[in-house]
Design an enzyme around this catalytic site. Sequence first.
Site, PDB file in Angstrom:
ATOM      1  N   HIS A 100       1.370   3.927   2.093  1.00 39.50           N
ATOM      2  CA  HIS A 100       1.924   4.639   3.245  1.00 39.50           C
ATOM      3  C   HIS A 100       3.443   4.729   3.160  1.00 39.50           C
ATOM      4  O   HIS A 100       4.115   3.812   2.676  1.00 39.50           O
ATOM      5  CB  HIS A 100       1.496   3.970   4.546  1.00 39.50           C
ATOM      6  CG  HIS A 100       0.071   4.245   4.914  1.00 39.50           C
ATOM      7  ND1 HIS A 100      -0.623   3.515   5.839  1.00 39.50           N
ATOM      8  CD2 HIS A 100      -0.794   5.207   4.479  1.00 39.50           C
ATOM      9  CE1 HIS A 100      -1.849   3.990   5.963  1.00 39.50           C
ATOM     10  NE2 HIS A 100      -1.970   5.019   5.149  1.00 39.50           N
ATOM     11  N   HIS A 151       4.759  -5.083  11.177  1.00 43.21           N
ATOM     12  CA  HIS A 151       5.126  -4.335  12.385  1.00 43.21           C
ATOM     13  C   HIS A 151       5.238  -5.257  13.592  1.00 43.21           C
ATOM     14  O   HIS A 151       4.535  -6.270  13.689  1.00 43.21           O
ATOM     15  CB  HIS A 151       4.081  -3.264  12.695  1.00 43.21           C
ATOM     16  CG  HIS A 151       4.033  -2.148  11.695  1.00 43.21           C
ATOM     17  ND1 HIS A 151       4.839  -1.038  11.778  1.00 43.21           N
ATOM     18  CD2 HIS A 151       3.278  -1.978  10.583  1.00 43.21           C
ATOM     19  CE1 HIS A 151       4.576  -0.225  10.768  1.00 43.21           C
ATOM     20  NE2 HIS A 151       3.622  -0.783  10.028  1.00 43.21           N
ATOM     21  N   ASP A 176       5.834   4.413   5.227  1.00 45.75           N
ATOM     22  CA  ASP A 176       6.652   3.366   5.839  1.00 45.75           C
ATOM     23  C   ASP A 176       6.521   2.024   5.104  1.00 45.75           C
ATOM     24  O   ASP A 176       7.010   0.998   5.595  1.00 45.75           O
ATOM     25  CB  ASP A 176       6.328   3.198   7.328  1.00 45.75           C
ATOM     26  CG  ASP A 176       4.909   2.748   7.595  1.00 45.75           C
ATOM     27  OD1 ASP A 176       4.010   3.060   6.792  1.00 45.75           O
ATOM     28  OD2 ASP A 176       4.681   2.076   8.623  1.00 45.75           O
ATOM     29  N   HIS A 177       5.913   2.063   3.930  1.00 44.30           N
ATOM     30  CA  HIS A 177       5.830   0.876   3.065  1.00 44.30           C
ATOM     31  C   HIS A 177       6.310   1.154   1.642  1.00 44.30           C
ATOM     32  O   HIS A 177       6.726   0.222   0.948  1.00 44.30           O
ATOM     33  CB  HIS A 177       4.406   0.329   3.042  1.00 44.30           C
ATOM     34  CG  HIS A 177       3.997  -0.254   4.351  1.00 44.30           C
ATOM     35  ND1 HIS A 177       4.016  -1.601   4.598  1.00 44.30           N
ATOM     36  CD2 HIS A 177       3.589   0.341   5.505  1.00 44.30           C
ATOM     37  CE1 HIS A 177       3.638  -1.818   5.856  1.00 44.30           C
ATOM     38  NE2 HIS A 177       3.374  -0.655   6.413  1.00 44.30           N
ATOM     39  N   HIS A 195      -7.419  -1.043   5.919  1.00 45.07           N
ATOM     40  CA  HIS A 195      -6.382  -0.137   6.424  1.00 45.07           C
ATOM     41  C   HIS A 195      -6.234   1.044   5.469  1.00 45.07           C
ATOM     42  O   HIS A 195      -6.241   2.203   5.878  1.00 45.07           O
ATOM     43  CB  HIS A 195      -5.078  -0.913   6.563  1.00 45.07           C
ATOM     44  CG  HIS A 195      -3.918  -0.098   7.023  1.00 45.07           C
ATOM     45  ND1 HIS A 195      -3.864   0.474   8.275  1.00 45.07           N
ATOM     46  CD2 HIS A 195      -2.748   0.225   6.403  1.00 45.07           C
ATOM     47  CE1 HIS A 195      -2.717   1.120   8.410  1.00 45.07           C
ATOM     48  NE2 HIS A 195      -2.023   0.994   7.287  1.00 45.07           N
ATOM     49  N   HIS A 236       0.845  -1.191   0.000  1.00 45.43           N
ATOM     50  CA  HIS A 236       0.000   0.000   0.000  1.00 45.43           C
ATOM     51  C   HIS A 236       0.885   1.247   0.000  1.00 45.43           C
ATOM     52  O   HIS A 236       2.112   1.144   0.037  1.00 45.43           O
ATOM     53  CB  HIS A 236      -0.986  -0.005   1.166  1.00 45.43           C
ATOM     54  CG  HIS A 236      -0.389   0.005   2.536  1.00 45.43           C
ATOM     55  ND1 HIS A 236       0.380  -1.029   3.027  1.00 45.43           N
ATOM     56  CD2 HIS A 236      -0.448   0.925   3.548  1.00 45.43           C
ATOM     57  CE1 HIS A 236       0.749  -0.754   4.271  1.00 45.43           C
ATOM     58  NE2 HIS A 236       0.269   0.425   4.587  1.00 45.43           N
ATOM     59  N   ASP A 260      -0.166  -4.335   6.318  1.00 48.34           N
ATOM     60  CA  ASP A 260      -0.849  -3.853   7.517  1.00 48.34           C
ATOM     61  C   ASP A 260      -2.308  -4.297   7.564  1.00 48.34           C
ATOM     62  O   ASP A 260      -3.110  -3.719   8.292  1.00 48.34           O
ATOM     63  CB  ASP A 260      -0.798  -2.323   7.582  1.00 48.34           C
ATOM     64  CG  ASP A 260       0.583  -1.791   7.947  1.00 48.34           C
ATOM     65  OD1 ASP A 260       1.495  -2.603   8.188  1.00 48.34           O
ATOM     66  OD2 ASP A 260       0.753  -0.554   7.968  1.00 48.34           O
TER      67      ASP A 260
END
Length: 256
Positions: A59, A172, A61-62, A115, A57, A134
């Site tokens: 975000h 995570h 941090d991805h 998410h 996805h 996530d």
Amino acid sequence: MRPLEIRQFPCLSDNYGFLVHDPESGETAAIDTPDADAYLAAAEAAGWTITQIWNTHHHFDHAGGNAALKAATGAKITAPAYDRHRIDAVDRWVEEGDEVRLGDHVADVRYTPGHTMGHVVYHFASDGIAFVGDTLFALGCGRLFEGCPADMWQSLSRLRGWPDDTVIYCAHEYTQANAAFALSVDPENRALKRYAEEVDARRAMDQPTIPTTLGIEKAANPFLRADDTGLARSVGLAGADPVAVFAEVRARKDRF
């Protein structure tokens, strides 16, 4: 066909990075890119060359390390088609029902909104491995930033249909906090109690709690058990629709 090799390593504050390597073709896929430098270091340590990047996805941090990792390796980027306007430099857009390949190993692309509305997961069905970003966590699930409870419950229900021995790689290290919450809504669940004790022991030794297996999560993760009568009763919604139970559990987690 030789089995896939996987390297897992910490990134940022609580992310995990994953490299998946096919020893026959020499191809290596980076699953998401929280920190390009961490991926490059892990690949160098393993003696692998990153040839592909698969995003779950949009975000940061991805997908935030995409550009740097592509510049360093020339890797081809695969990302969910829903996120066309939110992820740059993508070579292939994928959606539900598509396949991605690492040598002769095939991963199915499964659309799992909740998410985010574009989230996908990568399931190597023949290898019994899934990278779920996530959508699903050990003893948890992703916060609903874009989707609604019905979206996420449907997505999790689809994942729940995989074999119990499917190895789940989520993004995570949230498991200890998730266990504390899970016990607050499902305190009589013996499988959960055992799991929580194991998690505490691992974290006391600074060991990861990822990967997990789907069977373990189905027995203990409240977000996969919204249709369980005991859990519904525990949150004061006996007889309610599973979506309503899921929504209540998710709302409680958001406040926990």
